[in-house]
Design a protein around this motif. Structure first.
Motif, PDB file in Angstrom:
ATOM      1  N   PHE A 120      18.549 -16.416 -26.890  1.00  0.00           N
ATOM      2  CA  PHE A 120      18.657 -14.861 -27.271  1.00  0.00           C
ATOM      3  C   PHE A 120      17.534 -14.071 -27.562  1.00  0.00           C
ATOM      4  N   LEU A 121      16.597 -14.342 -28.370  1.00  0.00           N
ATOM      5  CA  LEU A 121      15.305 -13.561 -28.448  1.00  0.00           C
ATOM      6  C   LEU A 121      14.582 -13.498 -27.275  1.00  0.00           C
ATOM      7  N   CYS A 122      14.213 -14.590 -26.749  1.00  0.00           N
ATOM      8  CA  CYS A 122      13.099 -14.676 -25.615  1.00  0.00           C
ATOM      9  C   CYS A 122      13.506 -14.267 -24.359  1.00  0.00           C
ATOM     10  N   VAL A 123      14.604 -15.282 -23.943  1.00  0.00           N
ATOM     11  CA  VAL A 123      15.175 -14.831 -22.617  1.00  0.00           C
ATOM     12  C   VAL A 123      15.918 -13.515 -22.644  1.00  0.00           C
ATOM     13  N   GLY A 124      16.936 -13.430 -23.562  1.00  0.00           N
ATOM     14  CA  GLY A 124      17.698 -12.207 -23.325  1.00  0.00           C
ATOM     15  C   GLY A 124      16.915 -10.984 -23.890  1.00  0.00           C
ATOM     16  N   GLY A 125      16.293 -10.952 -24.950  1.00  0.00           N
ATOM     17  CA  GLY A 125      15.595 -10.073 -25.617  1.00  0.00           C
ATOM     18  C   GLY A 125      14.197  -9.481 -24.795  1.00  0.00           C
ATOM     19  N   GLU A 126      13.469 -10.296 -24.349  1.00  0.00           N
ATOM     20  CA  GLU A 126      12.274  -9.902 -23.922  1.00  0.00           C
ATOM     21  C   GLU A 126      12.113 -10.142 -22.297  1.00  0.00           C
ATOM     22  N   TRP A 127      12.851 -11.211 -21.622  1.00  0.00           N
ATOM     23  CA  TRP A 127      12.773 -11.183 -20.236  1.00  0.00           C
ATOM     24  C   TRP A 127      13.780 -10.314 -19.552  1.00  0.00           C
ATOM     25  N   PHE A 128      15.002 -10.183 -20.184  1.00  0.00           N
ATOM     26  CA  PHE A 128      15.888  -9.290 -19.640  1.00  0.00           C
ATOM     27  C   PHE A 128      16.019  -8.055 -20.439  1.00  0.00           C
ATOM     28  N   LEU A 129      15.183  -7.961 -21.407  1.00  0.00           N
ATOM     29  CA  LEU A 129      15.003  -6.521 -21.961  1.00  0.00           C
ATOM     30  C   LEU A 129      16.173  -6.137 -22.729  1.00  0.00           C
ATOM     31  N   MET A 130      16.831  -6.936 -23.273  1.00  0.00           N
ATOM     32  CA  MET A 130      18.230  -6.657 -23.965  1.00  0.00           C
ATOM     33  C   MET A 130      17.758  -5.603 -25.303  1.00  0.00           C
ATOM     34  N   TRP A 131      16.738  -5.550 -25.595  1.00  0.00           N
ATOM     35  CA  TRP A 131      16.349  -4.529 -26.704  1.00  0.00           C
ATOM     36  C   TRP A 131      16.322  -3.148 -26.112  1.00  0.00           C
ATOM     37  N   GLN A 132      16.388  -2.980 -25.012  1.00  0.00           N
ATOM     38  CA  GLN A 132      16.472  -1.683 -24.235  1.00  0.00           C
ATOM     39  C   GLN A 132      17.738  -1.040 -24.383  1.00  0.00           C
ATOM     40  N   SER A 133      18.587  -2.009 -24.493  1.00  0.00           N
ATOM     41  CA  SER A 133      20.110  -1.454 -24.249  1.00  0.00           C
ATOM     42  C   SER A 133      20.962  -1.129 -25.797  1.00  0.00           C
ATOM     43  N   GLN A 134      21.366   0.047 -25.534  1.00  0.00           N
ATOM     44  CA  GLN A 134      22.292   0.514 -26.956  1.00  0.00           C
ATOM     45  C   GLN A 134      23.435  -0.158 -27.017  1.00  0.00           C
ATOM     46  N   THR A 135      24.025  -0.608 -25.999  1.00  0.00           N
ATOM     47  CA  THR A 135      25.565  -1.200 -25.957  1.00  0.00           C
ATOM     48  C   THR A 135      25.410  -2.893 -26.066  1.00  0.00           C
ATOM     49  N   TRP A 136      24.553  -3.485 -25.191  1.00  0.00           N
ATOM     50  CA  TRP A 136      24.407  -4.947 -24.984  1.00  0.00           C
ATOM     51  C   TRP A 136      23.245  -5.531 -25.869  1.00  0.00           C
ATOM     52  N   ASN A 137      23.244  -5.295 -26.828  1.00  0.00           N
ATOM     53  CA  ASN A 137      21.668  -5.598 -27.559  1.00  0.00           C
ATOM     54  C   ASN A 137      22.111  -6.592 -28.770  1.00  0.00           C
ATOM     55  N   GLY A 138      22.002  -7.937 -28.813  1.00  0.00           N
ATOM     56  CA  GLY A 138      22.340  -8.883 -29.538  1.00  0.00           C
ATOM     57  C   GLY A 138      21.061  -9.356 -30.436  1.00  0.00           C
ATOM     58  N   GLN A 139      20.078  -8.566 -30.455  1.00  0.00           N
ATOM     59  CA  GLN A 139      18.813  -9.210 -31.146  1.00  0.00           C
ATOM     60  C   GLN A 139      18.965  -9.343 -32.658  1.00  0.00           C
ATOM     61  N   GLN A 140      19.566  -8.223 -33.094  1.00  0.00           N
ATOM     62  CA  GLN A 140      19.746  -8.370 -34.409  1.00  0.00           C
ATOM     63  C   GLN A 140      20.415  -9.478 -35.149  1.00  0.00           C
ATOM     64  N   GLU A 141      21.788  -9.778 -34.560  1.00  0.00           N
ATOM     65  CA  GLU A 141      22.614 -10.851 -34.717  1.00  0.00           C
ATOM     66  C   GLU A 141      21.845 -12.165 -34.629  1.00  0.00           C
ATOM     67  N   ALA A 142      20.958 -12.058 -33.717  1.00  0.00           N
ATOM     68  CA  ALA A 142      20.159 -13.532 -33.188  1.00  0.00           C
ATOM     69  C   ALA A 142      19.276 -13.624 -34.344  1.00  0.00           C
ATOM     70  N   PHE A 143      18.428 -12.629 -34.904  1.00  0.00           N
ATOM     71  CA  PHE A 143      17.503 -12.685 -35.693  1.00  0.00           C
ATOM     72  C   PHE A 143      18.294 -13.199 -36.798  1.00  0.00           C
ATOM     73  N   ARG A 144      19.475 -12.640 -37.564  1.00  0.00           N
ATOM     74  CA  ARG A 144      20.163 -12.877 -38.525  1.00  0.00           C
ATOM     75  C   ARG A 144      20.419 -14.244 -38.320  1.00  0.00           C
ATOM     76  N   MET A 145      20.865 -14.922 -37.420  1.00  0.00           N
ATOM     77  CA  MET A 145      21.404 -16.277 -37.647  1.00  0.00           C
ATOM     78  C   MET A 145      20.021 -17.164 -37.233  1.00  0.00           C
TER      79      MET A 145
END
Length: 165
Positions: A120-145
Motif C-alpha cells: 500500500f505505501l510503497c507500491v500503491g502510494g509511491e510507484w502508482f502515486l496514490m498520494w496524488q489522488s483525492q478519491t483513491w488514496n488509502g495511505q492514511q488508512e495504510a499508515f494507521r494499520m
C-alpha cells in the motif's frame, strides 16, 4: 498472567480485524477492486505528472493484483487464528512455552506490516502515486494499520518471564 492476557487480547483484536478485511474483500469483491483498479490505472493522479507510463490498464492484471492482496490478507488471518489458539493453549505454561507460541503470530504480524508498507505505501502510494489522488488514496488508512500492527507486534515481542505479573 495479566501481561500474557493483554498480549492475547490485543492479538485477538488483530485476528478479528484481518479476518473481517479478508471476509469483506471476498464478499464485496467489487468495492475494493475498484480501488485497486483506479490506483493501478493512475487515472486520478496529477494530469501533468510525467509518470503515467507506470499505469497498468489491463483488467487481468488488476484482478491478479487484487486477488493477490486478498490471498495475502487471508494468509495473515489464518496464521493469526492458528497462532492465537497456540498462545491461548500456552497461557498458563512456563514462559519458554508461551514465548515459543508467539512465533506464528509474530510471523503473521510481520507479514501484515509488509503488506501495509510494501503493497500500500510503497507500491500503491509511491510507484502508482496514490498520494496524488483525492478519491483513491488509502495511505492514511495504510499508515494507521501499519502503526497499530507495529505497536501490537512490539508488545507481543517483549519476552515473557515466569516472574511477570
Amino acid at each position: 498472567m495479566i501481561t500474557r492476557t493483554a498480549k492475547l487480547l490485543l492479538l485477538w483484536a488483530l485476528v478479528l480485524f484481518h479476518t473481517l478485511v479478508a471476509f469483506n474483500n471476498v464478499t464485496d469483491f467489487d468495492s475494493n477492486y475498484q480501488f485497486v483498479r483506479h490506483v493501478l490505472m493512475m487515472d486520478s493522479t496529477f494530469p501533468s505528472s510525467h509518470t503515467h507510463w507506470r499505469a497498468i490498464g489491463s483488467p487481468a492484471v488488476h484482478v491478479a493484483f487484487y486477488v493477490g492482496i486478498i490471498a495475502w490478507e487471508a494468509a495473515i488471518a489464518l496464521l493469526l487464528w492458528v497462532g492465537s489458539v497456540r498462545m491461548l493453549r500456552s497461557l498458563r505454561e512456563p514462559a519458554a512455552v508461551f514465548n515459543a507460541a508467539k512465533r506464528l503470530p509474530i510471523l503473521a504480524l510481520t507479514l501484515s506490516l509488509l503488506m501495509w508498507l510494501v503493497a500500500f505505501l510503497c507500491v500503491g502510494g509511491e510507484w502508482f502515486l496514490m498520494w496524488q489522488s483525492q478519491t483513491w488514496n488509502g495511505q492514511q488508512e495504510a499508515f494507521r494499520m501499519f502503526a497499530v500492527v507495529g505497536l501490537v507486534l512490539l508488545i507481543l515481542m517483549h519476552a515473557d518471564t515466569d516472574e511477570q505479573v
